[in-house]
Scaffold this motif. Sequence first.
Motif, PDB file in Angstrom:
ATOM      1  N   SER A 127      -7.556  24.201  -1.577  1.00 38.66           N
ATOM      2  CA  SER A 127      -8.248  23.157  -1.667  1.00 38.66           C
ATOM      3  C   SER A 127      -7.368  22.021  -2.394  1.00 38.66           C
ATOM      4  CB  SER A 127      -9.725  22.782  -2.295  1.00 38.66           C
ATOM      5  OG  SER A 127     -10.160  21.474  -2.534  1.00 38.66           O
ATOM      6  N   ALA A 128      -7.086  20.916  -1.893  1.00 36.44           N
ATOM      7  CA  ALA A 128      -5.868  19.835  -2.356  1.00 36.44           C
ATOM      8  C   ALA A 128      -4.644  20.725  -2.417  1.00 36.44           C
ATOM      9  CB  ALA A 128      -6.310  19.252  -3.561  1.00 36.44           C
ATOM     10  N   GLY A 129      -4.176  21.599  -1.648  1.00 34.89           N
ATOM     11  CA  GLY A 129      -3.074  22.306  -1.733  1.00 34.89           C
ATOM     12  C   GLY A 129      -2.777  23.384  -2.947  1.00 34.89           C
ATOM     13  N   LYS A 130      -3.992  23.573  -3.483  1.00 36.17           N
ATOM     14  CA  LYS A 130      -4.139  24.512  -4.595  1.00 36.17           C
ATOM     15  C   LYS A 130      -4.827  25.518  -4.158  1.00 36.17           C
ATOM     16  CE  LYS A 130      -5.577  24.957  -9.393  1.00 36.17           C
ATOM     17  NZ  LYS A 130      -6.021  24.224 -10.627  1.00 36.17           N
ATOM     18  N   LEU A 131      -4.546  26.946  -4.540  1.00 33.95           N
ATOM     19  CA  LEU A 131      -5.465  28.104  -4.453  1.00 33.95           C
ATOM     20  C   LEU A 131      -6.699  27.928  -5.347  1.00 33.95           C
ATOM     21  CD1 LEU A 131      -5.513  31.128  -3.083  1.00 33.95           C
ATOM     22  CD2 LEU A 131      -5.424  31.656  -5.556  1.00 33.95           C
ATOM     23  N   GLN A 132      -7.861  28.018  -4.757  1.00 35.52           N
ATOM     24  CA  GLN A 132      -9.213  27.928  -5.185  1.00 35.52           C
ATOM     25  C   GLN A 132      -9.733  29.339  -5.163  1.00 35.52           C
ATOM     26  OE1 GLN A 132      -9.860  25.250  -6.602  1.00 35.52           O
ATOM     27  NE2 GLN A 132      -8.617  23.708  -5.747  1.00 35.52           N
ATOM     28  N   ALA A 133      -9.614  30.269  -4.244  1.00 37.21           N
ATOM     29  CA  ALA A 133     -10.344  31.585  -4.260  1.00 37.21           C
ATOM     30  C   ALA A 133      -9.786  32.470  -3.288  1.00 37.21           C
ATOM     31  CB  ALA A 133     -11.834  31.376  -3.736  1.00 37.21           C
ATOM     32  N   ALA A 134     -10.258  33.761  -2.999  1.00 41.12           N
ATOM     33  CA  ALA A 134      -9.582  34.645  -2.159  1.00 41.12           C
ATOM     34  C   ALA A 134     -10.885  35.205  -1.237  1.00 41.12           C
ATOM     35  CB  ALA A 134      -8.808  35.674  -2.744  1.00 41.12           C
ATOM     36  N   LEU A 135     -10.480  35.168  -0.204  1.00 36.83           N
ATOM     37  CA  LEU A 135     -11.430  35.756   1.010  1.00 36.83           C
ATOM     38  C   LEU A 135     -11.071  36.945   1.331  1.00 36.83           C
ATOM     39  CD1 LEU A 135     -13.952  35.227   2.982  1.00 36.83           C
ATOM     40  CD2 LEU A 135     -12.405  34.876   4.637  1.00 36.83           C
ATOM     41  N   GLY A 136     -11.961  38.273   0.991  1.00 35.55           N
ATOM     42  CA  GLY A 136     -11.669  39.572   1.169  1.00 35.55           C
ATOM     43  C   GLY A 136     -12.546  40.101   2.361  1.00 35.55           C
ATOM     44  N   GLY A 137     -12.047  41.099   3.017  1.00 36.45           N
ATOM     45  CA  GLY A 137     -12.758  41.794   4.279  1.00 36.45           C
ATOM     46  C   GLY A 137     -12.329  43.121   4.282  1.00 36.45           C
ATOM     47  N   ALA A 138     -13.052  43.983   4.919  1.00 36.57           N
ATOM     48  CA  ALA A 138     -12.651  45.679   5.047  1.00 36.57           C
ATOM     49  C   ALA A 138     -13.263  46.108   6.370  1.00 36.57           C
ATOM     50  CB  ALA A 138     -13.368  46.083   3.808  1.00 36.57           C
ATOM     51  N   TRP A 139     -12.272  47.131   6.867  1.00 40.83           N
ATOM     52  CA  TRP A 139     -12.781  47.666   7.885  1.00 40.83           C
ATOM     53  C   TRP A 139     -12.181  49.133   7.891  1.00 40.83           C
ATOM     54  CZ3 TRP A 139     -10.616  42.810   8.215  1.00 40.83           C
ATOM     55  CH2 TRP A 139      -9.442  42.567   8.060  1.00 40.83           C
ATOM     56  N   ARG A 140     -12.841  49.893   8.793  1.00 41.70           N
ATOM     57  CA  ARG A 140     -12.156  51.298   8.728  1.00 41.70           C
ATOM     58  C   ARG A 140     -10.806  51.449   9.092  1.00 41.70           C
ATOM     59  NH1 ARG A 140     -16.836  51.732  11.824  1.00 41.70           N
ATOM     60  NH2 ARG A 140     -15.810  52.181  13.630  1.00 41.70           N
ATOM     61  N   ALA A 141      -9.910  52.234   8.259  1.00 43.00           N
ATOM     62  CA  ALA A 141      -8.278  52.330   8.427  1.00 43.00           C
ATOM     63  C   ALA A 141      -8.135  53.183   9.721  1.00 43.00           C
ATOM     64  CB  ALA A 141      -7.811  52.942   7.183  1.00 43.00           C
ATOM     65  N   ALA A 142      -9.228  54.020  10.264  1.00 45.86           N
ATOM     66  CA  ALA A 142      -8.906  54.883  11.492  1.00 45.86           C
ATOM     67  C   ALA A 142      -8.766  53.903  12.793  1.00 45.86           C
ATOM     68  CB  ALA A 142      -9.941  55.811  11.506  1.00 45.86           C
ATOM     69  N   LEU A 143      -9.082  52.499  12.515  1.00 39.51           N
ATOM     70  CA  LEU A 143      -9.224  51.846  13.596  1.00 39.51           C
ATOM     71  C   LEU A 143      -7.735  51.739  14.310  1.00 39.51           C
ATOM     72  CD1 LEU A 143     -11.664  49.100  12.745  1.00 39.51           C
ATOM     73  CD2 LEU A 143     -12.206  50.930  14.510  1.00 39.51           C
ATOM     74  N   PRO A 144      -7.579  51.561  15.522  1.00 39.00           N
ATOM     75  CA  PRO A 144      -6.206  51.175  16.092  1.00 39.00           C
ATOM     76  C   PRO A 144      -5.526  50.004  15.482  1.00 39.00           C
ATOM     77  CG  PRO A 144      -7.634  51.869  17.834  1.00 39.00           C
ATOM     78  CD  PRO A 144      -8.617  51.556  16.488  1.00 39.00           C
ATOM     79  N   ALA A 145      -4.232  50.208  15.356  1.00 42.43           N
ATOM     80  CA  ALA A 145      -3.571  49.187  14.561  1.00 42.43           C
ATOM     81  C   ALA A 145      -3.724  47.808  15.004  1.00 42.43           C
ATOM     82  CB  ALA A 145      -1.897  49.308  14.862  1.00 42.43           C
ATOM     83  N   ALA A 146      -3.604  47.686  16.667  1.00 39.89           N
ATOM     84  CA  ALA A 146      -3.865  46.369  17.243  1.00 39.89           C
ATOM     85  C   ALA A 146      -5.482  45.732  16.825  1.00 39.89           C
ATOM     86  CB  ALA A 146      -3.886  46.576  18.805  1.00 39.89           C
TER      87      ALA A 146
END
Length: 251
Positions: free
Chosen positions: A205-224
């Motif tokens: 926001s206004a060129g400054k980091l305000q937060a981080a968005l995180g997510g997760a999924w199975r590592a066994a999924l295909p790379a694509a």
Amino acid sequence: MVIKVLEKVFAILEFVASRQGRPVLPAEIVQALDINQTTCIRLLKDLVENGYLSQISRTRGYVTGPTAVWIGKNSLFQSQLHSICEPILRDAAPRENISMLVAVRHGKYRVLICGCNAPTGVQLNMSLPRFPDLFCSATGIMLLAHTPAEELTRLIPETVIPETPPWHAGITRAEIDLKLYTVRTSGEFRHQAFGVEACAAPIFSAGKLQAALGGAWRAALPAAQRDELAGKLRAVAATISASLGDGLRHI
């Protein structure tokens, strides 16, 4: 000594709040937090007297009290960031089937603002308001990547840096700075552990980091497919950043 007592007080308050209205017995707190029973009872009494907790009954236990509720409702920080992020995550998590959360750094802690688990797949731990895992969580590392150098200097001695990627045993400050610079300039951070790939993207926001968005999924999924999910996560972060605009007044 005072600091240790405060840590116990906050740990009790956070533990009770994490139960989301279900009364908590002193024995549960003693076992979960490894606090001396006598100390626990004394601190519970103090928290009740000051309104941070309420005792339902001797047999049913404690819930958060009116003072704690008042503080939460009057938090400018929560009301702005949470009110913008929460509906976006509530829409995006089931649509993209990615469990997501928004976190900020407060001192040595990663503090959760809001989150939403997807209907299926990897489920994120959002049971507590804060975690001391800046150096071993994707969102924590993204937040560290945007932390000023002087603050990072204060944080490092207080933290046990794990010997897991992107870190290693005997890592130097110069190596830490280089790895965080790489995260900062790449615009995302991804790592794998215990069969899960976690990803974090910055929220500005206004060129400054305000937060981080995180997510997760199975590592066994295909790379694509994992790359596609990471792209979707970055898009959600961009949507939140655009929604924040220049209007976020306090972090």
